[in-house]
Design an enzyme around this catalytic site. Sequence first.
Site: not given
Ligand code: AGP
Length: 591
Positions: A2, A27, A72, A98-99, A468, A472, A475, A491, A586
């Site tokens: 948000c 956001r 969001w 927000n929150g 990681e 990517k 998402e 395994h 984000k």
């Molecule tokens: C990354 O591609 C993600 N969208 C997500 O995992 C992100 O890294 C995570 O929410 C942590 O955010 P931050 O680094 O702002 O704390």
Amino acid sequence: MCGIVAVFGKENASQIVLDGLKNLEYRGYDSWGVGTPGEGKVEIEKQIGKISEAILPDSFPQKTLAIGHTRWATHGGVTPENAHPHFNEEKQIAVVHNGIIENFVELRSELRGRGHVFFSDTDTEVLCHLMEEYIDDGKTLLEAAQCTANRCEGRFAFVVLHYGENCLVAVRRGSPLILGIGENGDAYLASDTPAFINHTQKIHYIDDGEIVYLEDSKITVHSLETLEPIEKREVTLDITPEDATKGSHAHFMIKEIYEQKDTIARATNQDSQEIEKIAEEISKARGTFLIGCGTAHKVAAAGEYFFSMIAKKHVNTAVASEFPIFHDFLRPESLIIAISQSGETADVIEAIEAARSVGSTVLSIVNSAGSTVARMSDFSLHIKAGPEKAVASTKAATSQLTVLLLLAYACAGKLDDGRKLMVDAASLVNDLVNPRFVEFVAGIAKEIADQNNIFIIGKGANFPMALESAIKIQEVSYIHAEGFAGGELKHGPIAMIEPGTPCLVLVSSNELQKKEILSNAMEIKARGGRIIGVSSENSEIFDDWIRVPEAGAANPILNLIPVQVLSYYLALERGFNPDMPRNLAKSVTVK
Ligand code: AGP
């Protein structure tokens, strides 16, 4: 998660709010809304859908103050009713928030009991009705906002507008809020600075427990507890309006991937004395925990390998949301290293609060220098990647890895070696990320875009990079992707390999790890998997070879970059907007 924006003292405030919201789209992009004083009530325009496509009707009032929100969804579905701003029955008061207000169910039933009618399913709406009651009791807008905030539990920030008063009030308790100070008495409030970067670069970071009051040319900040005025320090932002745009690129994600040509070098350029001082803290700590969420957690996990291999130092890694399990192990002599691009992630903040409550030292590695996480830390290293607006973290991740690698070298008493390694790696990135390379990787994406599964394997620090890589791909392309330590496949997971299943192999520069990961790749190939090698050398095992330059201990950082490019093109091939993955935002400021 948000975005809120408010503008005060500027003609066309509604339009400026809308433009600001467009810069905060990362956001949240479920719905949007703008509110401004109208005739006898607040005028509100709100719709579901992306803020980037939003247009205010010509008839919408353009006054000198307005508030807005890009959502969001947390409480209540994605409907026009649940979009912000929310309002009381008479529409005299409007709020953007927000929150999360954790006790909203109790508050709502109490308010309903007193005859209030609710128009949405959100937690936010209780703020409007509480504000109304306090104003009816004769309180000023400032006092009413204080009383309202005091009734609410949870972490939040909100801005209140009253149709009949030429002022705005904003409260911060746990969610980000930044005040921008314009040249001519104009002022801006937002969850993040790109919202008003076109209007001012002079800001005050609002802290938890503070309330902002904007009236005529009076801009004041008060204690939420006592309403006593607070003196704030003005900070000048080091980002430019251009940093917050896509430039000539189609999406922020690819722009930010390209920016790694510079950002890795910038992250390397840390103050030596500061790095040495922090390395000393790491060396003397009894119990070090590297924590983060999502990508930042995978970076932390790679950090564990860096410290182990380079500094021969054991550190623990934890997902921030799981960190409460380890609170009992925190001591005054412990050290928490919190990694966060935004510096606003709720689970990370909670972990820091736990550490601070027992007197542990807190170091943070952030991209947002004035963020909550940075300001809660004893030491904070700024990765200097510039605004990262794509939801998928790319340049922030490689910059965070760079800083951790430098710290590991500093702990080993070899900071100069680490710096040289990363200076060389940064120049290799310059050669790596070029249109020809990107086109080659895009070609592989085209061939595998219709697959249901993609696997990624790695060994050593390339194992967390495999995890990681999976994030990517998942998402932005919504393909099921999973990362594994190469030795783990046999395994269990190897059962999922079918003829043609793509498997990315992140090859290390360490000879033993290289040998072992190639032999793991061979096991997959024997079951018909399509082996996509990410490596400095070709191998007969590879069906496709994505060549990355040899970068020594920096190899896991460079290996990540082709996977970022691949993910981007997988999203495009499948017809998705990589900057706006479904269900995501984000900055995750709720738990
Ligand atoms: C990354 O591609 C993600 N969208 C997500 O995992 C992100 O890294 C995570 O929410 C942590 O955010 P931050 O680094 O702002 O704390």
